[in-house]
Design a protein around this motif. Structure first.
Motif, PDB file in Angstrom:
ATOM      1  N   ALA A  56      -8.993 -47.064 -12.904  1.00  0.00           N
ATOM      2  CA  ALA A  56     -10.046 -46.996 -11.758  1.00  0.00           C
ATOM      3  C   ALA A  56      -9.508 -46.225 -10.878  1.00  0.00           C
ATOM      4  N   ALA A  57      -8.239 -46.100 -10.483  1.00  0.00           N
ATOM      5  CA  ALA A  57      -7.588 -45.038  -9.463  1.00  0.00           C
ATOM      6  C   ALA A  57      -7.913 -43.528 -10.058  1.00  0.00           C
ATOM      7  N   GLN A  58      -7.729 -43.386 -11.178  1.00  0.00           N
ATOM      8  CA  GLN A  58      -8.035 -42.282 -11.803  1.00  0.00           C
ATOM      9  C   GLN A  58      -9.677 -41.668 -11.409  1.00  0.00           C
ATOM     10  N   VAL A  59     -10.640 -42.688 -11.571  1.00  0.00           N
ATOM     11  CA  VAL A  59     -11.906 -42.421 -11.401  1.00  0.00           C
ATOM     12  C   VAL A  59     -12.159 -42.171  -9.856  1.00  0.00           C
ATOM     13  N   HIS A  60     -11.492 -42.840  -8.970  1.00  0.00           N
ATOM     14  CA  HIS A  60     -11.787 -42.885  -7.486  1.00  0.00           C
ATOM     15  C   HIS A  60     -10.588 -41.694  -6.823  1.00  0.00           C
ATOM     16  N   LEU A  91     -21.999 -46.881 -23.201  1.00  0.00           N
ATOM     17  CA  LEU A  91     -21.741 -46.879 -21.599  1.00  0.00           C
ATOM     18  C   LEU A  91     -22.153 -45.802 -20.958  1.00  0.00           C
ATOM     19  N   THR A  92     -22.900 -44.824 -21.742  1.00  0.00           N
ATOM     20  CA  THR A  92     -23.628 -43.620 -21.130  1.00  0.00           C
ATOM     21  C   THR A  92     -24.444 -43.755 -19.982  1.00  0.00           C
ATOM     22  N   GLY A  93     -24.267 -43.467 -18.733  1.00  0.00           N
ATOM     23  CA  GLY A  93     -24.822 -43.648 -17.707  1.00  0.00           C
ATOM     24  C   GLY A  93     -24.511 -44.906 -16.874  1.00  0.00           C
ATOM     25  N   VAL A  94     -23.393 -45.349 -17.221  1.00  0.00           N
ATOM     26  CA  VAL A  94     -22.781 -46.522 -16.325  1.00  0.00           C
ATOM     27  C   VAL A  94     -21.761 -46.011 -15.664  1.00  0.00           C
ATOM     28  N   VAL A  95     -21.712 -46.108 -14.435  1.00  0.00           N
ATOM     29  CA  VAL A  95     -20.430 -45.730 -13.378  1.00  0.00           C
ATOM     30  C   VAL A  95     -19.418 -46.406 -13.805  1.00  0.00           C
ATOM     31  N   PRO A  96     -18.126 -45.776 -14.471  1.00  0.00           N
ATOM     32  CA  PRO A  96     -16.939 -46.351 -15.012  1.00  0.00           C
ATOM     33  C   PRO A  96     -16.115 -47.105 -14.056  1.00  0.00           C
TER      34      PRO A  96
END
Length: 462
Positions: free
Chosen positions: A310-314, A204-209
């Motif tokens: 997802a909330a942690q990412v955003h 997943l390196t280089g993929v927006v999580p």
């Protein structure tokens, strides 16, 4: 709908295109011209791409022609490939389906790097549900992707642009991501094949999580053989020659039929899937009833994890009043902010227990089967009305369990309804059995023609 495949490479499967290029029956320039014509004809109608790079594609075709002239073909020579716009391609704008977030990465995602080195020709970035957090690609923040079989209907998501790019013949294959069904759902709704490998098989390196514990990179193509050719060139995978696989792969195979997935599906979906199951039986498979134990709870606790992660990412952007998310995605992210760390840890522990039970129930089957999606492509209007949450839930209902477990799963076309809408058959296998699962898809498509159906260009929506 058409099943004819005239002398237009945009109507062919990936393996037909590649074999013709390597044999010299068509040139890389012919393939690129056909790809660009398909994009130019369809893109104003369907909105599959966020950007494309004609100059780069033409340069790639020249490189391919030179390798072939020197009799030194690369593994993916002749393959035009599109990339979901949450996967980095060096020098290309990356938006993740957002109206406000954009970067231009300096390096490729690890998955795209491997395909570029294998000779794939880059077309462009495909549209998605905003930040990959939705199952329709009715993107309220940016751009909606329409279904080429009926432009008033959704393409599914979140990899809707990748599926549509393949369906219209703009590319032989496309990369997508899948956190709850985001490769398989749009594949089923647009009549192409979508493959989600075992969790962790593709870096997943280089993929927006979205949710690192559930995110997968997957492949969409018209056929399982096309998916196999791309998958075999992704990092750490074994290149395969599908032409050497035996024709009667299903003989003696135990296939578990998920009756619960059938029972909650629309009648025409059930009828199409039952025809495909009958075909499997005629090919020698032994069909037995199978279950997904505690499926509702397994999906629910995993959804808790996805929303929290997802909330942690955003988190930093959600606190910025100037940032404008679509209402549906913001709602899901706000729900994630309300989940405590303790609740997340409990969900993660429970998910492990439930995943183990599901895997145990499927032990002994070569694959389990059922409808990929219990409904046909919903109207775009239904995705944004009050019923939108119910539509989202229905689209995810049969796919989510394989993100709980991390099992490999594939959706293959299995016919059209009376309204001319595609239906998908989903097959899933045990952890790590990716190659044998794709092999089953190849075997089925050798004796069926459902994957040869093509949408017909319609007028632009009003």
């Amino acid at each position: 709908m058409t099943t004819e495949r005239p002398g237009d490479p945009s109507q062919w499967s990936l393996e037909e295109i590649q074999d013709a290029v390597v044999a010299g029956r068509v040139t890389p320039y012919d393939v690129v011209d056909a790809s660009l014509r398909a994009l130019q004809d369809w893109e104003p109608v369907v909105g599959a791409f966020t950007s494309w790079d004609e100059a780069r594609l033409n340069s790639n075709s020249a490189d391919t022609a030179e390798r072939l002239r020197r009799s030194a073909p690369a593994p993916l020579d002749g393959v035009v490939l599109a990339v979901k716009d949450n996967i980095q391609v060096a020098g290309r704008p990356l938006t993740a389906g957002s109206s406000w977030w954009q970067v231009t990465p300096a390096v490729n995602a690890e998955c795209w790097q491997a395909l570029e080195e294998a000779g794939a020709m880059y077309l462009g970035q495909t549209n998605l549900h905003e930040f990959a957090f939705g199952a329709t690609t009715v993107n309220l923040a940016a751009q909606t992707t329409r279904n080429p079989w009926d432009v008033e209907r959704a393409a599914g998501g979140s990899s809707g642009g990748s599926a549509v790019a393949v369906a219209i013949g703009a590319c032989g294959a496309a990369l997508g991501t899948d956190t709850g069904g985001s490769v398989r759902i749009p594949a089923a709704l647009t009549g192409v094949t979508g493959f989600k490998p075992t969790y962790g098989r593709i870096p997943l390196t280089g993929v927006v999580p979205l949710s690192p514990s559930c995110d997968h990179v997957g492949v969409l193509s018209r056929t399982a053989a096309g998916c196999a050719r791309v998958f075999g060139n992704l990092p750490g995978q074994r290149r395969c020659d599908t032409g050497t696989w035996p024709d009667r792969t299903f003989a003696g195979r135990r296939i578990g039929v998920l009756t619960a997935h059938l029972n909650r599906s629309e009648p025409e979906v059930v009828a199409a899937v039952q025809r495909a199951l009958t075909m499997l039986e005629e090919l020698g498979a032994e069909l037995e009833e199978a279950t997904v134990p505690n499926e509702h709870e397994a999906n629910a606790v995993t959804s808790t994890m996805v929303r929290f992660e997802a909330a942690q990412v955003h988190r930093k952007w959600l606190r910025d009043p100037a940032v404008r998310y679509g209402a549906d995605v913001r709602g899901r992210l706000e729900e994630g902010l309300s989940i405590s760390a303790d609740r997340y840890r409990e969900a993660r522990e429970r998910r492990g227990e439930l995943a183990a039970a599901i895997l145990d129930a499927h032990h002994g089957f070569d694959a389990v089967a059922g409808p990929t999606v219990p409904i046909t492509a919903p109207t775009i209007s239904s995705c944004v009305q009050a019923a939108g949450a119910a539509v989202q839930s229905a689209l995810l209902s049969n796919t989510y369990c394989y993100n709980v477990t991390g099992q490999p799963a594939i959706s293959v076309p299995c016919g059209l309804t009376s309204e001319g809408l595609p239906v998908g058959l989903q097959l899933a296998a045990g952890l790590g059995h990716d190659d044998s699962l794709v092999e089953l898809g190849v075997a089925l498509q050798r004796v069926t023609r459902w994957h040869n159906a093509r949408p017909v260009l319609q007028r632009s929506p009003a």
